[in-house]
Design a protein around this motif. Sequence first.
Motif, PDB file in Angstrom:
ATOM      1  N   SER A  23      -3.515   1.711  -9.393  1.00  0.00           N
ATOM      2  CA  SER A  23      -3.365   1.437  -7.973  1.00  0.00           C
ATOM      3  C   SER A  23      -2.734   0.077  -7.743  1.00  0.00           C
ATOM      4  CB  SER A  23      -4.720   1.497  -7.269  1.00  0.00           C
ATOM      5  OG  SER A  23      -5.266   2.788  -7.373  1.00  0.00           O
ATOM      6  N   VAL A  24      -3.241  -0.913  -8.481  1.00  0.00           N
ATOM      7  CA  VAL A  24      -2.712  -2.256  -8.297  1.00  0.00           C
ATOM      8  C   VAL A  24      -1.273  -2.339  -8.766  1.00  0.00           C
ATOM      9  CG1 VAL A  24      -2.943  -4.652  -9.024  1.00  0.00           C
ATOM     10  CG2 VAL A  24      -4.981  -3.338  -8.430  1.00  0.00           C
ATOM     11  N   LEU A  25      -1.025  -1.783  -9.950  1.00  0.00           N
ATOM     12  CA  LEU A  25       0.328  -1.847 -10.488  1.00  0.00           C
ATOM     13  C   LEU A  25       1.314  -1.075  -9.632  1.00  0.00           C
ATOM     14  CD1 LEU A  25      -0.414  -1.441 -14.311  1.00  0.00           C
ATOM     15  CD2 LEU A  25       0.335  -3.514 -13.138  1.00  0.00           C
ATOM     16  N   SER A  26       0.880   0.049  -9.104  1.00  0.00           N
ATOM     17  CA  SER A  26       1.789   0.907  -8.347  1.00  0.00           C
ATOM     18  C   SER A  26       1.688   0.670  -6.851  1.00  0.00           C
ATOM     19  CB  SER A  26       1.470   2.377  -8.631  1.00  0.00           C
ATOM     20  OG  SER A  26       1.481   2.626 -10.007  1.00  0.00           O
ATOM     21  N   GLY A  27       0.776  -0.179  -6.482  1.00  0.00           N
ATOM     22  CA  GLY A  27       0.589  -0.410  -5.055  1.00  0.00           C
ATOM     23  C   GLY A  27      -0.311   0.613  -4.422  1.00  0.00           C
ATOM     24  N   VAL A  28      -1.133   1.296  -5.213  1.00  0.00           N
ATOM     25  CA  VAL A  28      -1.975   2.360  -4.681  1.00  0.00           C
ATOM     26  C   VAL A  28      -3.414   1.888  -4.640  1.00  0.00           C
ATOM     27  CG1 VAL A  28      -2.640   4.764  -4.918  1.00  0.00           C
ATOM     28  CG2 VAL A  28      -0.437   4.010  -5.739  1.00  0.00           C
ATOM     29  N   VAL A  29      -3.792   1.233  -3.568  1.00  0.00           N
ATOM     30  CA  VAL A  29      -5.187   0.836  -3.410  1.00  0.00           C
ATOM     31  C   VAL A  29      -5.651   1.392  -2.071  1.00  0.00           C
ATOM     32  CG1 VAL A  29      -6.824  -1.067  -3.477  1.00  0.00           C
ATOM     33  CG2 VAL A  29      -4.682  -1.263  -4.694  1.00  0.00           C
ATOM     34  N   TYR A 110       8.176  -5.527   5.690  1.00  0.00           N
ATOM     35  CA  TYR A 110       8.961  -4.472   5.048  1.00  0.00           C
ATOM     36  C   TYR A 110       9.933  -5.017   4.006  1.00  0.00           C
ATOM     37  CZ  TYR A 110      12.359  -0.630   4.598  1.00  0.00           C
ATOM     38  OH  TYR A 110      13.194   0.328   4.108  1.00  0.00           O
ATOM     39  N   TYR A 111      10.638  -6.088   4.330  1.00  0.00           N
ATOM     40  CA  TYR A 111      11.641  -6.627   3.410  1.00  0.00           C
ATOM     41  C   TYR A 111      11.039  -7.561   2.356  1.00  0.00           C
ATOM     42  CZ  TYR A 111      15.433  -4.574   6.130  1.00  0.00           C
ATOM     43  OH  TYR A 111      16.298  -3.693   6.739  1.00  0.00           O
ATOM     44  N   GLU A 112       9.716  -7.716   2.358  1.00  0.00           N
ATOM     45  CA  GLU A 112       9.062  -8.627   1.416  1.00  0.00           C
ATOM     46  C   GLU A 112       8.282  -7.904   0.327  1.00  0.00           C
ATOM     47  OE1 GLU A 112       6.697 -11.449   3.556  1.00  0.00           O
ATOM     48  OE2 GLU A 112       8.159 -11.561   5.189  1.00  0.00           O
ATOM     49  N   HIS A 113       7.782  -6.711   0.611  1.00  0.00           N
ATOM     50  CA  HIS A 113       6.957  -6.001  -0.368  1.00  0.00           C
ATOM     51  C   HIS A 113       7.722  -4.849  -0.992  1.00  0.00           C
ATOM     52  CE1 HIS A 113       6.526  -2.723   2.482  1.00  0.00           C
ATOM     53  NE2 HIS A 113       6.055  -3.560   3.399  1.00  0.00           N
ATOM     54  N   GLY A 114       7.067  -4.182  -1.947  1.00  0.00           N
ATOM     55  CA  GLY A 114       7.664  -3.025  -2.590  1.00  0.00           C
ATOM     56  C   GLY A 114       7.328  -1.754  -1.834  1.00  0.00           C
ATOM     57  N   ALA A 115       7.043  -0.703  -2.592  1.00  0.00           N
ATOM     58  CA  ALA A 115       6.765   0.583  -1.971  1.00  0.00           C
ATOM     59  C   ALA A 115       5.524   0.549  -1.092  1.00  0.00           C
ATOM     60  CB  ALA A 115       6.600   1.649  -3.042  1.00  0.00           C
ATOM     61  N   ILE A 116       4.556  -0.349  -1.463  1.00  0.00           N
ATOM     62  CA  ILE A 116       3.366  -0.509  -0.623  1.00  0.00           C
ATOM     63  C   ILE A 116       3.160  -1.999  -0.389  1.00  0.00           C
ATOM     64  CG2 ILE A 116       2.323   1.578  -1.536  1.00  0.00           C
ATOM     65  CD1 ILE A 116       0.411  -1.287  -2.443  1.00  0.00           C
ATOM     66  N   ASP A 117       2.424  -2.251   0.664  1.00  0.00           N
ATOM     67  CA  ASP A 117       2.121  -3.650   1.006  1.00  0.00           C
ATOM     68  C   ASP A 117       0.701  -3.935   0.560  1.00  0.00           C
ATOM     69  OD1 ASP A 117       1.801  -6.126   2.072  1.00  0.00           O
ATOM     70  OD2 ASP A 117       2.005  -5.522   4.164  1.00  0.00           O
ATOM     71  N   LEU A 118       0.539  -4.566  -0.608  1.00  0.00           N
ATOM     72  CA  LEU A 118      -0.786  -4.778  -1.172  1.00  0.00           C
ATOM     73  C   LEU A 118      -1.650  -5.635  -0.261  1.00  0.00           C
ATOM     74  CD1 LEU A 118      -2.662  -4.237  -3.492  1.00  0.00           C
ATOM     75  CD2 LEU A 118      -1.707  -6.239  -4.673  1.00  0.00           C
ATOM     76  N   LYS A 119      -1.070  -6.649   0.351  1.00  0.00           N
ATOM     77  CA  LYS A 119      -1.854  -7.483   1.271  1.00  0.00           C
ATOM     78  C   LYS A 119      -2.351  -6.653   2.447  1.00  0.00           C
ATOM     79  CE  LYS A 119       0.391 -11.944   0.346  1.00  0.00           C
ATOM     80  NZ  LYS A 119       1.174 -13.062   0.951  1.00  0.00           N
ATOM     81  N   LEU A 176       2.474   8.120  -2.413  1.00  0.00           N
ATOM     82  CA  LEU A 176       2.715   6.781  -2.947  1.00  0.00           C
ATOM     83  C   LEU A 176       3.625   6.794  -4.168  1.00  0.00           C
ATOM     84  CD1 LEU A 176      -0.884   5.455  -2.496  1.00  0.00           C
ATOM     85  CD2 LEU A 176       1.147   4.539  -1.383  1.00  0.00           C
ATOM     86  N   LYS A 177       3.447   7.796  -5.036  1.00  0.00           N
ATOM     87  CA  LYS A 177       4.315   7.846  -6.205  1.00  0.00           C
ATOM     88  C   LYS A 177       5.761   8.080  -5.781  1.00  0.00           C
ATOM     89  CE  LYS A 177       4.909   9.616 -10.840  1.00  0.00           C
ATOM     90  NZ  LYS A 177       4.298  10.331 -11.970  1.00  0.00           N
ATOM     91  N   TYR A 178       5.953   8.954  -4.806  1.00  0.00           N
ATOM     92  CA  TYR A 178       7.303   9.204  -4.313  1.00  0.00           C
ATOM     93  C   TYR A 178       7.871   7.968  -3.608  1.00  0.00           C
ATOM     94  CZ  TYR A 178       7.019  14.191  -5.357  1.00  0.00           C
ATOM     95  OH  TYR A 178       6.933  15.401  -5.998  1.00  0.00           O
ATOM     96  N   ALA A 179       6.995   7.224  -2.944  1.00  0.00           N
ATOM     97  CA  ALA A 179       7.443   6.005  -2.272  1.00  0.00           C
ATOM     98  C   ALA A 179       7.997   5.001  -3.285  1.00  0.00           C
ATOM     99  CB  ALA A 179       6.295   5.387  -1.480  1.00  0.00           C
ATOM    100  N   ILE A 180       7.341   4.900  -4.437  1.00  0.00           N
ATOM    101  CA  ILE A 180       7.827   4.003  -5.493  1.00  0.00           C
ATOM    102  C   ILE A 180       9.216   4.435  -5.952  1.00  0.00           C
ATOM    103  CG2 ILE A 180       7.412   3.210  -7.853  1.00  0.00           C
ATOM    104  CD1 ILE A 180       4.382   3.649  -7.260  1.00  0.00           C
TER     105      ILE A 180
END
Length: 776
Positions: A23-29, A110-119, A176-180
């Motif tokens: 989750s953390v690595l892929s942004g999936v939390v 949007y322009y700062e994070h990857g596929a998900i916004d962990l913060k 989420l996987k597709y978002a990555i």
Amino acid sequence: MAMKRSGEGPSRTRQAAKFLGVSVLSGVVLAGLALPGIGAFGLVAKGTVEGFDEIPANLKTPPLSQRTTILDAQGGEIAKVYSRDRTVVPLNDISPYMREAIVAIEDARYYEHGAIDLKGVLRAVNKNAQSGGVSEGASTLTQQYVKNVFVEEAGDDPEKVAVATQQTLGRKVKELKYAIQVEKELGKDRILNNYLNITFFGQQAYGVEAAAQRYFSKRAKDLTLGESALLAGIVQSPSRYDPVRAPKEATKRRNTVLQRMADLKYIKPEEVAAEQAKPLKLNVSRPKSGCITAVDNAGFFCDYVRETFLQDPVFGKTKEARAKRWNEGGLVIRTTLDPQTQKSIQKSINDHVYQSDSVATAVTIVEPGTGKVLGMAQSRPYGFGEHQTQINLSADKSMGGSTYGFQVGSTFKPIVAAAALEQGTSPYQTYSSPFRMPYPEEVETCGKPWKNSIGETVQNENRSEVGPYGMREALAKSVNTYFVQMVGDLGLCPVIKMAGKMGIKPASGGKFDENPSLTLGGSAAGMSPLTMASAYATFANRGTYCTPVLIGSATGPDGKALKVPQTKCSRAMSEQTADTINGLLKGVVEDGTGKEAGLSGRDSAGKTGTTDERRAAWFVGYTPNMAGAVWVGGPEDKVEMENITIGGVYHDKVYGADTPGPIWRDAMTGALDGKDAPSFGGAAVGGGDNAGGDPAAGDKRGTGRGGRKPGNGTGGTGAGGGKQGNKPGTGKPGHGKPATGTLDSKPETPAVPALPADGLPGGTPAGTPGDTPGQG
């Protein structure tokens, strides 16, 4: 390190740890899942990590459903049709304000994070844990885009849509996987562009271009700051923030978006105050979709185009494939509709038949030699209201027409004449043609011979119609007994085969009844105006029949040309036969029952027809460059057109000559205005000695038993038994009071003068003794 026993999966603790790591690595939390609290891990960890690894890496994005535009032959718009109102536009055709507004309110980082916004995810999880419920989500624009792809793929299937939008961990992990993957492949700007084109903005508007048109009647590239903020605010809840139905809520939401844009320094604080003070200033364009919106009463033509697309294999091998392609839209279809012809048809209809009349009319005009349908309209408009219909009265049942079509009366006699000529019968063939006679004892068919087992008889419309007659006079006056005698010699099979070669088939899709009533157009199987117009175009085209076509060209969403149906032309009869028929039918409009339909200044030919109990009246005619059919009657074949007012004009009896004829004349006159006036080839058929009689007489089948079977019979209950028009007929075959047949005759009209004996193709001498003026 803990050891794993053989055959066991990882412990629940290790599963949770692995899932958290992924989750953390892929942004999936729990991004956007909005689960209340950390304890949820125990519910979801088992089986989820393996599922994540097994999800296919490639997101298959379906084509976005868009508008399809249907154009006339000159490029003018007929209608727009769509399952989803959407026009895909590139990012540079979207206002910069709109791009900034959607980012500000939906995904500020949007322009700062990857596929998900962990913060954002951690913030949402913390807030939801504190509240014990769902108070905040954290889906990024990329995640929202992927979700919209799932929804788009589901189409209009409620069950698939429910699956695509269900709040489950399995769906979120897949999303989420597709978002990555999407982030890696497309990049931020393309994702933003795709998002703005796919998302729903309420009021049937999908994508920002459709939304800009719907709410402000402008292009997306022209949206102002305030307008952009309004549209961006709608996305979260299109129903709650609908500016048309909930302007106060929409205004509040717009102001929130404006403030958010200022906080992120997209706009200056003073701009916020100025824009928030403004009213919404909507300029709504109501959604117009489907053939009901077609111009010039071309709704039925439009609907025929749709049916063609859905049924013709050229647009897809299966019914499902064609339907999917149609629903995806994005097509530009240029049709064969000639705007001048369509306008002329509609004007003529308006002048002669009112929408509120108890009867209706349908008119179709085609082009000989190409099969192009140039115009199609009817007096009952396309719609759902009073005196409106969705049944295309010009078409066969399979293409949205009436169930059984309409009996064609004496307009079938030229087909009989053509069959006889092809079998070697002379156009100067005479028959005694008495006023009344029995049907032949036996008539050959394509199978078992028809036998007159109950002594059925046929008669002409007026007692003055007594032969001998030749073919020209018999057609001009529509002498019933002449054609019954002819089919007795000829047999029915050549007639049925000729009809097939000319594209004439029952509108129901069935087969013709093989009995002599077919000769007089009295078959229980009715035909459509399009069928009859295309058949008569065969005569105009000197014997070659061409299947009707309505689509000239088409392009797909990518602008590439698509294959479209092509007309198929085949020889139905010799040129000599066609030329002879042209000469014969010129007599109908010059001197016979069709005189009221004749055109001035150009060659024309045609035939009138009126059926049992005057339930249908026809004129089918043509020039060398256009062929048209006009039907008038009750849409359900129930109205007996006697003592009736049509278009404000009272008729004691309706004939093919006095109502359909003038409709045809006026429609064709306007359609042909400014166009060439070529002449028919071939020579005229000369007249004979018996030039007296009634030129308007004889377009109705004679009286007698049998009704829908050979004979006359005006009786509703005794007229034949089978299906009449669109409803089953009543009564028993061969009984009841006499039924009238094909009549276009008006009593006591002037005699028909003989045409000059100029000779026939092949040198046959004209004016053979015994020829008499014909009926129309």
